[in-house]
Enzyme design. Sequence first.
Site, PDB file in Angstrom:
ATOM      1  N   CYS A 244      47.540 -45.725  59.792  1.00 40.08           N
ATOM      2  CA  CYS A 244      46.950 -44.468  59.369  1.00 40.08           C
ATOM      3  C   CYS A 244      47.756 -43.285  59.873  1.00 40.08           C
ATOM      4  CB  CYS A 244      45.530 -44.334  59.875  1.00 40.08           C
ATOM      5  SG  CYS A 244      44.625 -45.852  59.879  1.00 40.08           S
TER       6      CYS A 244
ATOM      7  N   CYS B 211      41.267 -35.928  63.205  1.00 41.97           N
ATOM      8  CA  CYS B 211      42.040 -35.940  64.460  1.00 41.97           C
ATOM      9  C   CYS B 211      41.147 -35.597  65.648  1.00 41.97           C
ATOM     10  CB  CYS B 211      43.189 -34.937  64.403  1.00 41.97           C
ATOM     11  SG  CYS B 211      44.432 -35.358  63.184  1.00 41.97           S
TER      12      CYS B 211
END
Lengths: 393, 149
Positions: free
Chosen positions: B33, B104
């Site tokens: 990812c 994130c």
Amino acid sequence: MNQRIYVDNAATTKVNPQVLEAMLPYLGGTYGNPSSIYAEGREAKTAVETARAQVATAIGAEPNEIYFTGSGSEADNWAIRSVARSLKEKGNHIITTAVEHHAVLHTCQSLEKEGFEVTYLPVDAYGRVSAEDVKAAIKDTTVLITVMFANNEIGTLMPISQIGAVAKEAGVLFHTDAVQAIGMVPIDVKTMNIDLLSLTGHKFHGPKGSGALYVRKGVKLNSFITGGAQERGRRAGTENVPGIVGLGKAIELATADIPKKAAYLTQLRDRYISKILEQVPYAQLNGHPEERLPGNANISFSFIEGEGLLLFLDMKGISASSGSACTSGSLDPSHVLLAIGRKHEEAHGSLRCSFDMENTIEDVDAIVAAVSEIVARLRAMSPLYETFLKENK
Amino acid sequence: MYSEKVMDHFSNPRNVGEIEDANAVGEVGNPQCGDIMKIYMKINEETNIIEDVKFKTFGCGAAIATSSMATELVKGKSVDEALQMTNKAVVEALDGLPPVKLHCSVLAEEAVQSAIFNYYERKGLTPPAGLKCSGCCSSCHHHHDHEEE
């Protein structure tokens, strides 16, 4: 350090001052509608037809085989959808490759939903499809082969002449997305047996919003936009006269001296590639070492993610691009890098530099210095690099 | 696209590195990812205070900035206080993140939780209820069950 270094010419290019000069009258006093019969209209019409001839000359076509569009993506959409729909009675099979631009891939995927069958041919480690694989994929129902001239990410050149010969022999139409190749490699649609070709002006110092589709005489082309007689009734809407004029001038200039340009860009590209591979460990070239666009260099740096590299380069005044997911707005890295066998983490850490005539040897050396420094910095904070070092002590 | 705070924490990240004698280490994310965060902590076993914290991150600018900010937010805090740190707090401390980068901040929250989970494990204690991240986040974050706030 005030001067920025722009090496993202595969994304877009600066408009050539001569192109801008050619366009300016049509953004100012020469504003006629090409469809009008009076003097202003005739003047605009003449400008559009001059540009059509310029585009035709650049690729070895006839002016009445050129249709202006608003972009390269539009030309791809139009070509593929038109051929698919008009030959639906003959067959429903399309052949393409796994590394096409999304304008082609997504169009093919959309046609699959309408009942077409699409073969996405794999490519070799350099990103090349073989003409033999194309030939082997042809069936009785195949109506179109669409293979890009040069890859936009890794610069690899496809064997277009061989694929053209295969298509001709099988009696299947052949479309190529030549958006990246125009002005970089010589193109002749007749000798290469290309039936349809897409291009766009802003990749070779023309204006954005200007594109064209070449369609060989005799190939049926459906109307893309209805509502007017423009582009011989195939694409209604008043012509983007300044854009078309700019496209014509730009393609004339871009194809004027390809060998000289290619020689210069190849020198920059090869200097960059060899210096990077020499100075930065765990770096790999993506794409073919020779059979690639003269200005394209795409390198994967293990253990780092491309966005950070781009941000740090930007701070140093360097503009380049990456195949990382973070720069595409999705979570998946480049489909092209995955198709040539790069691992996800290698694909995330790729950097594409696309050079142009304004770049210099000094630029190349400055980029190499910046890249080696930044890669080292990002690796110092990468847990992947830490693990790698511990495992390889 | 990024706030000044994000650019600051990306270009001058705080607490980068490893802690040799860390007694809590957590790693979350997946190279597929494009994001991996590894957090090291030195926790005082008497007081449960996080005396030192360092990180290493493979990821985009936002991943580096959120790691940096998350380590700043938990440094000097008790384990219990650190567990209260949400991804939202990280985002706010950074003056916001673009929507596509919110994951994130989730990863940063998980990295902290994962390190603290490891601390409890090493001590042979049962982690507090609700602390579920033991480096479990090895699937791509878009399939993750944590809520992005």
